[in-house]
Enzyme design. Structure first.
Site, mmCIF file in Angstrom:
data_model
loop_
_atom_site.group_PDB
_atom_site.id
_atom_site.type_symbol
_atom_site.label_atom_id
_atom_site.label_comp_id
_atom_site.label_asym_id
_atom_site.label_seq_id
_atom_site.Cartn_x
_atom_site.Cartn_y
_atom_site.Cartn_z
ATOM 1 N N ASP A 44 -21.241 -69.640 23.185
ATOM 2 C CA ASP A 44 -20.789 -70.332 21.926
ATOM 3 C C ASP A 44 -19.216 -70.240 21.952
ATOM 4 O OD1 ASP A 44 -20.655 -71.947 19.482
ATOM 5 O OD2 ASP A 44 -20.675 -70.013 18.461
ATOM 6 N N SER A 45 -18.658 -71.254 21.374
ATOM 7 C CA SER A 45 -17.383 -70.617 21.101
ATOM 8 C C SER A 45 -16.816 -69.457 20.307
ATOM 9 C CB SER A 45 -16.599 -71.978 20.022
ATOM 10 O OG SER A 45 -17.429 -71.926 19.008
ATOM 11 N N TYR A 97 -14.263 -74.917 18.923
ATOM 12 C CA TYR A 97 -14.550 -76.285 19.712
ATOM 13 C C TYR A 97 -14.740 -77.431 18.668
ATOM 14 C CZ TYR A 97 -16.562 -73.797 23.652
ATOM 15 O OH TYR A 97 -16.543 -73.019 24.958
ATOM 16 N N GLY A 98 -14.966 -77.449 17.372
ATOM 17 C CA GLY A 98 -15.310 -78.775 16.749
ATOM 18 C C GLY A 98 -13.860 -79.615 16.617
ATOM 19 N N CYS A 143 -24.842 -73.520 20.846
ATOM 20 C CA CYS A 143 -23.568 -74.160 20.095
ATOM 21 C C CYS A 143 -23.892 -75.697 20.288
ATOM 22 C CB CYS A 143 -22.450 -74.041 21.289
ATOM 23 S SG CYS A 143 -20.800 -75.140 20.736
ATOM 24 N N ASN A 144 -24.212 -76.157 18.807
ATOM 25 C CA ASN A 144 -24.469 -77.579 18.678
ATOM 26 C C ASN A 144 -23.364 -78.669 19.168
ATOM 27 O OD1 ASN A 144 -26.696 -77.557 16.337
ATOM 28 N ND2 ASN A 144 -25.546 -75.688 16.106
ATOM 29 N N THR A 145 -22.095 -78.178 19.006
ATOM 30 C CA THR A 145 -20.973 -79.191 19.486
ATOM 31 C C THR A 145 -21.357 -79.431 21.036
ATOM 32 O OG1 THR A 145 -19.590 -78.152 17.705
ATOM 33 C CG2 THR A 145 -18.675 -79.489 19.393
ATOM 34 N N GLU A 172 -14.971 -66.806 12.004
ATOM 35 C CA GLU A 172 -14.339 -66.003 12.893
ATOM 36 C C GLU A 172 -13.353 -64.855 12.406
ATOM 37 O OE1 GLU A 172 -14.562 -66.072 16.571
ATOM 38 O OE2 GLU A 172 -16.377 -67.237 16.032
ATOM 39 N N CYS A 231 -24.068 -76.044 12.573
ATOM 40 C CA CYS A 231 -23.311 -75.274 13.395
ATOM 41 C C CYS A 231 -23.781 -73.899 13.407
ATOM 42 C CB CYS A 231 -22.021 -75.355 12.842
ATOM 43 S SG CYS A 231 -20.638 -74.511 13.595
ATOM 44 N N THR A 232 -23.761 -73.106 14.472
ATOM 45 C CA THR A 232 -24.468 -71.832 14.560
ATOM 46 C C THR A 232 -23.385 -70.782 13.903
ATOM 47 O OG1 THR A 232 -23.324 -71.388 16.601
ATOM 48 C CG2 THR A 232 -25.549 -72.019 16.783
ATOM 49 N N HIS A 233 -22.430 -71.019 13.470
ATOM 50 C CA HIS A 233 -21.657 -70.323 12.533
ATOM 51 C C HIS A 233 -21.862 -70.271 11.234
ATOM 52 C CE1 HIS A 233 -18.582 -70.300 15.834
ATOM 53 N NE2 HIS A 233 -17.948 -69.483 15.338
HETATM 54 N N1 DGL Z 1 -20.818 -72.599 16.698
HETATM 55 C C1 DGL Z 1 -20.538 -73.967 17.166
HETATM 56 C C2 DGL Z 1 -21.598 -75.068 17.055
HETATM 57 O O1 DGL Z 1 -22.776 -74.940 16.733
HETATM 58 C C3 DGL Z 1 -19.258 -74.555 17.490
HETATM 59 C C4 DGL Z 1 -18.322 -74.021 16.297
HETATM 60 C C5 DGL Z 1 -16.701 -74.554 16.610
HETATM 61 O O2 DGL Z 1 -16.411 -73.672 17.534
HETATM 62 O O3 DGL Z 1 -16.310 -75.329 16.051
HETATM 63 O O4 DGL Z 1 -21.189 -76.123 17.052
#
Ligand code: DGL
Length: 247
Positions: free
Chosen positions: A6-7, A38-39, A69-71, A147, A178-180
């Site tokens: 992931d990011s 990443y987003g 990571c979904n992105t 983060e 988003c996994t966050h």
């Molecule tokens: N956790 C990631 C996701 O599921 C990326 C979040 C990010 O870095 O913007 O999309």
């Protein structure tokens, strides 16, 4: 071995569900914290990072990559999946299977700006559950808060409330796409109320990972977990691994 990236810290919310089902399999997790978030990045940049991360996991000898990571999955839908020796499991596909199995009809998707821009959730849900009405909302403020470890903060509560306020009022479920976001689940529960289900795609992703491990005959190891960051400081990663996984 099972690989994850992931990011940043978000992907650990997928790792914990997979480890709950496959505790004896070795796992390696890469947090690309040099490039978080990443987003906010463009597609070409995201695709370059996806390819580098998959290549790194390949080099570690992973048999399966459980996307965390979904992105990155969203950009792969637009620009293609990089080749890999591992079987790569798409997290957005898992989310769509979860929605289809549960029979929801009006679904909100909360995700990063890049994921929403791609339309990957609407496309994938359309394939698995064509009757579902989908409304996607970008929530770019949340990843930096996670983060920074500001989970139980007034800022996080307010940012979650603001994102949820952009959803239609008649939805029956929201995908934490988003996994966050599962780190902030208590705030989502408070904002959405008890009549809206919260879907964390990590559960389905873990189930699919376990199924693939069984069908491919991937052998368990010693249950070791290795975590790496591309960032300068691994304090936050180590703390999150301890708190979320107890490892
Ligand atoms: N956790 C990631 C996701 O599921 C990326 C979040 C990010 O870095 O913007 O999309």
């Amino acid at each position: 071995m099972i690989g994850f990236f992931d990011s940043g810290l978000g992907g650990l919310t997928v790792l914990r569900r997979v480890r709950a089902l496959l505790p004896h399999h070795d796992a390696v997790f890469l947090a690309d914290q040099k490039h978080v978030p990443y987003g906010d990045r463009d597609d070409a940049d995201l695709h370059r990072l996806l390819s580098a991360n998959i290549a790194w996991l390949d080099a570690q000898g992973c048999d399966v990559v459980a996307m965390a990571c979904n992105t990155s999955c969203a950009v792969a839908q637009s620009l293609g999946w990089p080749t890999s020796r591992a079987l790569v499991l798409d997290l957005i596909e898992s989310a769509a299977i979860a929605v289809s199995d549960a029979g929801f009809e009006r679904v909100g998707v909360l995700a990063t700006s890049a994921t929403v821009r791609s339309g990957a959730y609407t496309t994938t849900l359309g394939r698995h559950a064509p009757h579902v009405r989908v409304h996607e909302v970008a929530a770019p403020a949340l990843v930096p808060l996670v983060e920074a470890g500001l989970l139980d903060s007034p800022e996080a509560r307010a940012a979650v409330a603001a994102a949820c306020a952009e959803l239609p009022t008649d939805i029956d479920a929201v995908i934490l796409a988003c996994t966050h976001f599962p780190y902030l689940d208590a705030h989502f529960a408070a904002s959405l109320g008890p009549s809206v289900a919260r879907i964390d795609p990590a559960y389905e992703q873990a189930g699919r990972t376990a199924a693939v491990v069984a069908s491919r005959g991937v052998q368990p190891g010693n249950g070791t977990l290795r975590t790496e960051t591309t960032g300068d400081d691994r304090t936050a990663l180590d703390r999150a691994v301890r708190e979320l996984l107890g490892e």
